[in-house]
Enzyme design. Structure first.
Site, PDB file in Angstrom:
ATOM      1  CB  ILE A  12      -0.963  -0.010   1.202  1.00  0.00           C
ATOM      2  CG1 ILE A  12      -1.852  -1.253   1.153  1.00  0.00           C
ATOM      3  CG2 ILE A  12      -1.829   1.250   1.210  1.00  0.00           C
ATOM      4  CD1 ILE A  12      -2.704  -1.467   2.396  1.00  0.00           C
ATOM      5  CG  ASN A  32      11.788  -2.633   8.896  1.00  0.00           C
ATOM      6  OD1 ASN A  32      11.154  -3.052   7.925  1.00  0.00           O
ATOM      7  ND2 ASN A  32      11.459  -2.961  10.141  1.00  0.00           N
ATOM      8  CB  ALA A 125     -12.378  -3.434   8.842  1.00  0.00           C
ATOM      9  CE1 TYR A 148      -2.819  -5.307  11.381  1.00  0.00           C
ATOM     10  CE2 TYR A 148      -5.034  -6.171  11.057  1.00  0.00           C
ATOM     11  CZ  TYR A 148      -4.026  -5.301  10.702  1.00  0.00           C
ATOM     12  OH  TYR A 148      -4.223  -4.410   9.680  1.00  0.00           O
ATOM     13  NE  ARG A 230     -13.411 -11.455   6.190  1.00  0.00           N
ATOM     14  CZ  ARG A 230     -14.239 -12.354   6.714  1.00  0.00           C
ATOM     15  NH1 ARG A 230     -15.511 -12.368   6.331  1.00  0.00           N
ATOM     16  NH2 ARG A 230     -13.820 -13.223   7.605  1.00  0.00           N
ATOM     17  NE  ARG A 294      -8.375 -17.868   7.461  1.00  0.00           N
ATOM     18  CZ  ARG A 294      -8.018 -17.018   6.507  1.00  0.00           C
ATOM     19  NH1 ARG A 294      -6.811 -17.080   5.984  1.00  0.00           N
ATOM     20  NH2 ARG A 294      -8.861 -16.104   6.073  1.00  0.00           N
ATOM     21  CG  ASP A 297     -11.278 -16.320   9.114  1.00  0.00           C
ATOM     22  OD1 ASP A 297     -10.510 -15.368   9.344  1.00  0.00           O
ATOM     23  OD2 ASP A 297     -11.064 -17.191   8.262  1.00  0.00           O
TER      24      ASP A 297
END
Length: 345
Positions: A12, A32, A125, A148, A230, A294, A297
């Protein structure tokens, strides 16, 4: 006026760097190179018609970041640098809090010491967790279900506290849904150097003959075909949202010097719909196997985009066919990605 783009050599970040250069802005990229390549910046420079100023550094090195900010007389920061794989964060939470939270604290401290008060923050999101309503508005409860998402939410709150404590700060928090696609030239695109569970690179690998079949994680969700839904957004649309957000910072009143908006299309697509769309774009059959769900999810997640339209004057332009076609164009022109230029400097 120079803008520091942290993580600007990544997927991105490189597209954003190009968009800002094409809009006439001066930028300096800090990265980095742990999961990126300076080859992306060479190609950004070729597309923009001018070279990209690059500094190899880590946002956790506060003194180094401050020197960079002062050396280039930066006036604002777009902050992409961070770890971003939800499943990986469950196995390595400390790494995510160190890079995403401590790294952001370091950056903000360097900005404060340099007198820089404007930042666009790359959020997600995933801060919402399991959607309680669809589409998901910005006022939705924020209850992330993995490290995360929690790391991004913590940084959001730090930025909000900073803006509340000092009205000279101005911040735009952008909550991404699912970025996909590539620049139409096929020169820059998604090039993960570490394992990924993102759907588009996995589809690309199967269509390109680098993987035998796609694993579809669950087909028993409460969705039209049982697979997860999604909101996929073209990366070019996404970075246009950053440009609009940067412009919006200058119009903020001191009493409202921090905003958070979703960047998505407002339309959800299932995994199997994505498979069919990519088959059309690539003219390849994509074998798949249904496996178990998973951890973490959710069944469906797509954005309420009203706030982005009202706050930024921004709306996604590209559809699913564009996303798949541009991805396949990138893959065909770059079957080895950037050719393994991982740590070029």
């Amino acid at each position: 006026m120079t803008i520091l783009v942290t993580g600007g050599a990544g997927y991105i970040g490189s597209h954003c760097s190009l968009t800002f250069l094409e809009a006439g802005h001066d930028i300096v990229v800090l990265d980095n190179l742990e999961n990126s390549s300076t080859e992306s910046l060479a190609r950004v420079g070729a597309l923009a018609g001018r070279s990209v100023t690059f500094e190899k550094a880590d946002v956790r090195d506060t003194d180094r970041v401050e020197r960079i900010l002062r050396t280039y007389n930066c006036t604002a920061v777009i902050h992409f640098a961070g770890l971003k794989v939800m499943g990986d964060s469950l196995n390595h939470p400390l790494a995510y809090y160190d890079t995403n939270v401590a790294g952001s604290l370091s950056l903000l401290s360097a900005m404060s010491r340099s007198g820089i008060r404007e930042i666009i923050f790359s959020s997600t999101a995933a801060v919402y967790g399991e959607p309680r309503q669809l589409p998901v508005p910005e006022a939705h409860p924020r209850q992330p279900e993995n490290p995360y998402g929690r790391s991004k939410l913590i940084v959001e709150e730090i930025i909000r506290d900073l803006c509340q404590s000092d009205s000279s700060w101005r911040a735009g928090i952008l909550r991404y849904f699912n970025p996909v696609g590539a620049h139409a030239s096929g020169l820059i695109g998604e090039n993960p150097l570490t394992p990924t569970n993102n759907l588009m690179p996995l589809l690309s690998a199967v269509a390109g003959g680098r993987a035998e079949k796609l694993k579809v994680f669950g087909n028993d969700y409460d969705t039209p075909d049982g697979t997860g839904v999604r909101d996929y957004i073209h990366v070019v649309d996404l970075v246009e949202g950053h440009l609009r957000a940067y412009e919006a910072l200058f119009g903020l009143e001191h009493s409202d010097n921090c905003f958070a908006v979703n960047l998505g299309t407002g339309t959800g697509y299932s995994v199997l719909q994505m498979v069919k769309a990519f088959e059309r774009a690539s003219n390849k059959q994509i074998p798949y196997e249904i496996v178990g769900r998973r951890l973490g999810d959710v069944a469906a997640c797509y954005a309420d985009t009203v706030a982005a339209e009202q706050t930024l004057g921004w709306k996604a332009r590209f559809g699913l066919e564009d996303m798949c076609a541009d991805t396949w164009n990138w893959v065909c022109k770059n079957p080895r990605g950037y050719g393994g230029h991982k740590n070029a400097s």
